[in-house]
Design a protein around this motif. Structure first.
Motif, mmCIF file in Angstrom:
data_model
loop_
_atom_site.group_PDB
_atom_site.id
_atom_site.type_symbol
_atom_site.label_atom_id
_atom_site.label_comp_id
_atom_site.label_asym_id
_atom_site.label_seq_id
_atom_site.Cartn_x
_atom_site.Cartn_y
_atom_site.Cartn_z
ATOM 1 N N LYS A 160 15.531 -13.678 -2.543
ATOM 2 C CA LYS A 160 15.921 -12.998 -3.779
ATOM 3 C C LYS A 160 16.447 -11.608 -3.441
ATOM 4 O O LYS A 160 15.870 -10.896 -2.617
ATOM 5 N N LYS A 201 16.762 -7.936 -3.526
ATOM 6 C CA LYS A 201 15.883 -6.833 -3.924
ATOM 7 C C LYS A 201 16.685 -5.572 -4.204
ATOM 8 O O LYS A 201 16.359 -4.799 -5.094
ATOM 9 N N VAL A 219 19.259 -5.796 0.521
ATOM 10 C CA VAL A 219 17.970 -6.262 0.997
ATOM 11 C C VAL A 219 17.663 -7.575 0.287
ATOM 12 O O VAL A 219 17.761 -7.667 -0.940
ATOM 13 N N VAL A 220 17.315 -8.584 1.079
ATOM 14 C CA VAL A 220 16.921 -9.894 0.565
ATOM 15 C C VAL A 220 15.449 -10.083 0.902
ATOM 16 O O VAL A 220 15.035 -9.895 2.044
ATOM 17 N N THR A 221 14.645 -10.436 -0.109
ATOM 18 C CA THR A 221 13.231 -10.711 0.095
ATOM 19 C C THR A 221 13.034 -12.214 0.190
ATOM 20 O O THR A 221 13.380 -12.949 -0.739
ATOM 21 N N THR A 222 12.506 -12.655 1.331
ATOM 22 C CA THR A 222 12.288 -14.088 1.531
ATOM 23 C C THR A 222 11.124 -14.552 0.669
ATOM 24 O O THR A 222 10.256 -13.758 0.301
ATOM 25 N N GLU A 223 11.109 -15.834 0.352
ATOM 26 C CA GLU A 223 10.048 -16.405 -0.473
ATOM 27 C C GLU A 223 9.231 -17.348 0.390
ATOM 28 O O GLU A 223 9.526 -18.528 0.502
ATOM 29 N N PRO A 275 6.221 -12.673 2.500
ATOM 30 C CA PRO A 275 7.628 -12.332 2.245
ATOM 31 C C PRO A 275 8.106 -11.190 3.137
ATOM 32 O O PRO A 275 7.368 -10.244 3.417
ATOM 33 N N GLN A 276 9.337 -11.306 3.592
ATOM 34 C CA GLN A 276 9.956 -10.299 4.441
ATOM 35 C C GLN A 276 11.119 -9.672 3.678
ATOM 36 O O GLN A 276 11.851 -10.358 2.971
ATOM 37 N N HIS A 277 11.280 -8.369 3.836
ATOM 38 C CA HIS A 277 12.396 -7.638 3.222
ATOM 39 C C HIS A 277 13.441 -7.431 4.316
ATOM 40 O O HIS A 277 13.248 -6.614 5.219
ATOM 41 N N LEU A 282 17.071 -6.373 5.685
ATOM 42 C CA LEU A 282 18.257 -5.545 5.456
ATOM 43 C C LEU A 282 19.456 -6.221 6.109
ATOM 44 O O LEU A 282 19.429 -6.544 7.303
#
Length: 124
Positions: A6, A8, A27-31, A35-37, A39
């Motif tokens: 998603k 961020k 920034v994409v936050t893994t699901e 969760p990892q942010h 860049l």
């Protein structure tokens, strides 16, 4: 390689130097369980790919992993990594495009004449 999650944050496009180098970060936050942010940088003409995306959307981003070496004035060698995005897809939209449209609930007639004994419709 791909990163899915998603959105961020999407930063504004920034221009550097006299030759007009452009860079835009997201920034994409893994699901997943943790969760990892992540860049991800988009450079030059790829910065425009982010124009049609918003925070909160589920996306799949195609990336290249880049590494570089730099020696500082004291003679120490440092290494840096970056993730460069080159394609982005809306995951929610691609799922809905592959699925046929669901008819409304009132388009079906209720099945009132079911007999529990006739539930086996196997031919053998």
């Amino acid at each position: 390689m791909e990163v899915q999650g998603k959105i961020k944050m999407i930063d504004d496009t920034k221009t550097y130097g006299s030759n007009g180098f452009r860079k835009r970060e997201m920034v994409v936050t893994t699901e997943e369980q943790y969760p990892q942010h992540i860049l991800i940088e988009f450079i030059q003409d790829k910065t425009d790919l982010l124009d049609k995306y918003n925070v909160g959307q589920n996306v799949k981003v195609s990336i290249n992993l880049r590494g570089r070496e730099w020696t500082n004035p004291q003679g120490e060698t440092k290494y840096f990594n970056s993730l460069n995005g080159w394609r982005i897809e809306n995951v929610d939209q691609s799922v809905s495009q592959n699925m046929p449209p669901m008819p409304p609930e009132d388009a079906f007639e209720p099945a009132n004449d079911l007999n529990e004994e006739d539930h086996d419709d196997l031919p053998f």
